[in-house]
Scaffold this active site. Structure first.
Site, PDB file in Angstrom:
ATOM      1  N   CYS A  36      -4.708   2.204  -3.794  1.00 57.37           N
ATOM      2  CA  CYS A  36      -3.469   2.753  -3.205  1.00 57.37           C
ATOM      3  C   CYS A  36      -2.303   1.792  -3.368  1.00 57.37           C
ATOM      4  CB  CYS A  36      -3.647   3.117  -1.734  1.00 57.37           C
ATOM      5  SG  CYS A  36      -4.825   4.433  -1.484  1.00 57.37           S
ATOM      6  N   LYS A  80     -10.602  -0.779  10.409  1.00 59.72           N
ATOM      7  CA  LYS A  80     -10.691  -2.011   9.600  1.00 59.72           C
ATOM      8  C   LYS A  80     -10.978  -3.224  10.481  1.00 59.72           C
ATOM      9  CE  LYS A  80      -7.453  -0.200   6.187  1.00 59.72           C
ATOM     10  NZ  LYS A  80      -8.184   0.187   4.984  1.00 59.72           N
ATOM     11  N   HIS A 103       0.866  -1.185   0.000  1.00 56.61           N
ATOM     12  CA  HIS A 103       0.000   0.000   0.000  1.00 56.61           C
ATOM     13  C   HIS A 103       0.904   1.237   0.000  1.00 56.61           C
ATOM     14  CE1 HIS A 103      -2.859   2.931   1.729  1.00 56.61           C
ATOM     15  NE2 HIS A 103      -3.825   2.098   1.392  1.00 56.61           N
ATOM     16  N   ASP A 107       2.886  -4.474   8.220  1.00 58.52           N
ATOM     17  CA  ASP A 107       1.680  -3.675   8.038  1.00 58.52           C
ATOM     18  C   ASP A 107       0.511  -4.652   8.157  1.00 58.52           C
ATOM     19  OD1 ASP A 107      -0.575  -2.543   6.985  1.00 58.52           O
ATOM     20  OD2 ASP A 107       0.389  -1.731   5.190  1.00 58.52           O
ATOM     21  N   GLN A 132      -4.585  -5.239   6.905  1.00 58.62           N
ATOM     22  CA  GLN A 132      -5.551  -6.174   6.297  1.00 58.62           C
ATOM     23  C   GLN A 132      -5.470  -7.566   6.920  1.00 58.62           C
ATOM     24  OE1 GLN A 132      -7.862  -5.293   4.213  1.00 58.62           O
ATOM     25  NE2 GLN A 132      -7.138  -3.239   3.755  1.00 58.62           N
TER      26      GLN A 132
HETATM   27  N1  PMP Z   1      -1.836  -0.689   4.594  1.00 51.08           N
HETATM   28  C1  PMP Z   1      -2.757  -1.460   4.023  1.00 51.08           C
HETATM   29  C2  PMP Z   1      -2.389  -2.840   3.580  1.00 51.08           C
HETATM   30  C3  PMP Z   1      -4.056  -0.973   3.858  1.00 51.08           C
HETATM   31  O1  PMP Z   1      -4.979  -1.749   3.285  1.00 51.08           O
HETATM   32  C4  PMP Z   1      -4.372   0.334   4.296  1.00 51.08           C
HETATM   33  C5  PMP Z   1      -5.760   0.910   4.111  1.00 51.08           C
HETATM   34  N2  PMP Z   1      -6.358   0.654   2.880  1.00 51.08           N
HETATM   35  C6  PMP Z   1      -3.370   1.081   4.894  1.00 51.08           C
HETATM   36  C7  PMP Z   1      -2.112   0.548   5.035  1.00 51.08           C
HETATM   37  C8  PMP Z   1      -3.626   2.459   5.396  1.00 51.08           C
HETATM   38  O2  PMP Z   1      -4.532   2.430   6.449  1.00 51.08           O
HETATM   39  P1  PMP Z   1      -5.143   3.762   7.055  1.00 51.08           P
HETATM   40  O3  PMP Z   1      -5.678   4.547   5.898  1.00 51.08           O
HETATM   41  O4  PMP Z   1      -6.219   3.280   7.972  1.00 51.08           O
HETATM   42  O5  PMP Z   1      -4.038   4.463   7.760  1.00 51.08           O
END
Ligand code: PMP
Length: 417
Positions: free
Chosen positions: A375, A237, A134, A211, A214
């Site tokens: 993203c 999430k 991401h 990270d 997910q």
């Molecule tokens: N890492 C991953 C794998 C994600 O899926 C996301 C959110 N789509 C993020 C980081 C960023 O999370 P947040 O916008 O809640 O900070």
């Protein structure tokens, strides 16, 4: 989550109808159709217990924390610090002071990049991320690597969405300081072999940040058993509120890292000549935090902790298998990401159709999916596509939701011709 075959019918111990009743939004309609919510990768829905906790906090307990001698301030402080304990227990952190509240995964990663990175990275040092990250796990590292003249290396992957572990081994050198990878890919659903990644990185003398944005919606983790040096995730999430997340870190690392934001709460003593800093976790929590966010996140964790974990994972595995086989039957539909070990996330494209058009037609039928690059633009570049349609399932989704998705895609395909 292993790939052992599970019965195609959900476990009898998993009462999906009762669970769905705990999530008020799931009974609303969208565009005149019952909502089929399959955008859980972007954000999950909230159970009544979380909504009630937030309501109760603002109705009965609201005050600023850590600074007041009055009753409400002490009640709010206790609730916030109890929440930290709940979260620490959930991920099995050795101590709650190793659990830092942030705004989310993004801020957690930026915290490590800014604080640890600025302190430890020197010209010629190296960092490793992967192709499927991401942007939140790419850009903070690019920024700090540029500032510190360090090099960012990228683990390649195969077409089915698995990391090339041999190539990873080859990237590690004595200059590698940190490997930062997704536990689970938000776009592909791939569950990465994080134990192996940690073992190899540690052997090379590098730290590992996972990270977990997910991962935690789909599985329980134990940070001590995993052995990651840092683990980041977002509250929204995992069925909690937006605007709150967690950075877990090994204590000696967090202790050695300088604060990265200055302000209230993170200080021990301030004079114009010299300021000294607070101990963990407060050293990294400058300013009034998202108090109700932390308390609401603990309520979400209480909710998921009370569930039968084996049953909920078997249920999600059943949804993934059921949806994968139904989608494969749709002419012209190609799944992007077919790793052997996957969480319940399916990205796909309809031949010749833009993902936005497909997503819009699904929305008209009450089916909420995400479309675009998620993203993960470097990952889209790897596949040479502008984006995908992504259906991401949570434990409150049912086979009926999958059927609705499949019917809606078939209708969309007919309309798009
Ligand atoms: N890492 C991953 C794998 C994600 O899926 C996301 C959110 N789509 C993020 C980081 C960023 O999370 P947040 O916008 O809640 O900070």
């Amino acid at each position: 989550m292993n790939q052992a075959t599970v019965p195609m019918e959900s476990s009898v111990t998993f009462d999906i109808d009762r669970i769905r009743r705990d999530f008020p939004i799931l009974s609303r309609e969208v565009n005149g159709r019952p909502l089929v919510y399959l955008d859980n990768g972007a954000t999950s829905q909230k159970p009544r217990s979380v909504i009630d906790t937030i309501d109760r906090y603002y109705t009965d307990e609201n005050a600023n924390i850590h600074r007041g001698v009055h009753h409400l301030s002490q009640v709010a402080t206790q609730a916030y610090e109890d929440a930290r304990e709940t979260i620490a227990r959930w991920i099995n952190a050795p101590a709650s002071r190793q659990v830092l509240f942030t705004r989310g995964t993004t801020e957690a990663i930026n915290l490590v990049a800014s604080s640890w990175g600025r302190d430890v990275l020197f010209p010629g040092d190296e960092m490793v991320v992967s192709t499927m990250e991401h942007h939140s796990n790419i850009v903070p590292w690019q920024m700090i690597c540029e500032e510190r003249c360090a090099k960012l290396k990228v683990i390649p992957m195969s077409g089915n969405g698995e990391l090339d572990m041999d190539a990873f081994e080859g990237l590690l050198t004595e200059r590698t300081r940190l490997v930062s990878v997704a536990h689970v890919s938000n776009t592909l659903g791939t569950i990465n072999p994080v134990r192996e990644i940690i073992a190899r990185a540690h052997e090379a003398g590098a730290l590992v940040l996972l990270d977990g944005a997910q991962a935690l919606p789909h599985m329980r983790i134990d940070v001590q058993e995993l052995g990651a040096d840092f683990y980041a995730f977002s509250g929204h999430k995992v069925f909690g509120p937006t605007g709150v997340g967690i950075l877990y870190g090994r204590e000696e690392l967090l202790d050695s890292m300088p604060p990265y934001q200055g302000g209230g709460d993170m200080i021990e003593k301030v004079t114009f000549e010299r300021t000294t800093y607070n101990t963990l976790p407060h050293k990294f929590e400058a300013g009034t935090p998202n108090i109700v966010g932390g308390i609401g996140l603990a309520a979400a964790i209480d909710y998921v902790s009370a569930m039968d974990q084996a049953a909920f994972m078997a249920h999600e595995k059943d949804l993934l298998d059921y949806a994968t086989s139904a989608l494969c039957d749709i002419p012209g539909l190609g799944i992007v990401g077919t790793a052997a070990d996957k969480a319940s996330v399916i990205s796909f494209n309809l031949e010749g159709q833009h993902p936005f058009d497909v997503g819009t037609l699904l929305d008209q039928q009450g089916v909420a999916v995400r479309t675009g690059h998620h993203c993960t633009q470097p990952l889209m570049d790897y596949y040479g596509i502008p984006g995908t349609v992504r259906a991401s399932f949570a434990f409150y989704n049912s086979r009926a939701d999958v059927d609705a998705l499949v019917n809606a895609i078939r209708r969309a395909a007919d309309m798009l011709g």
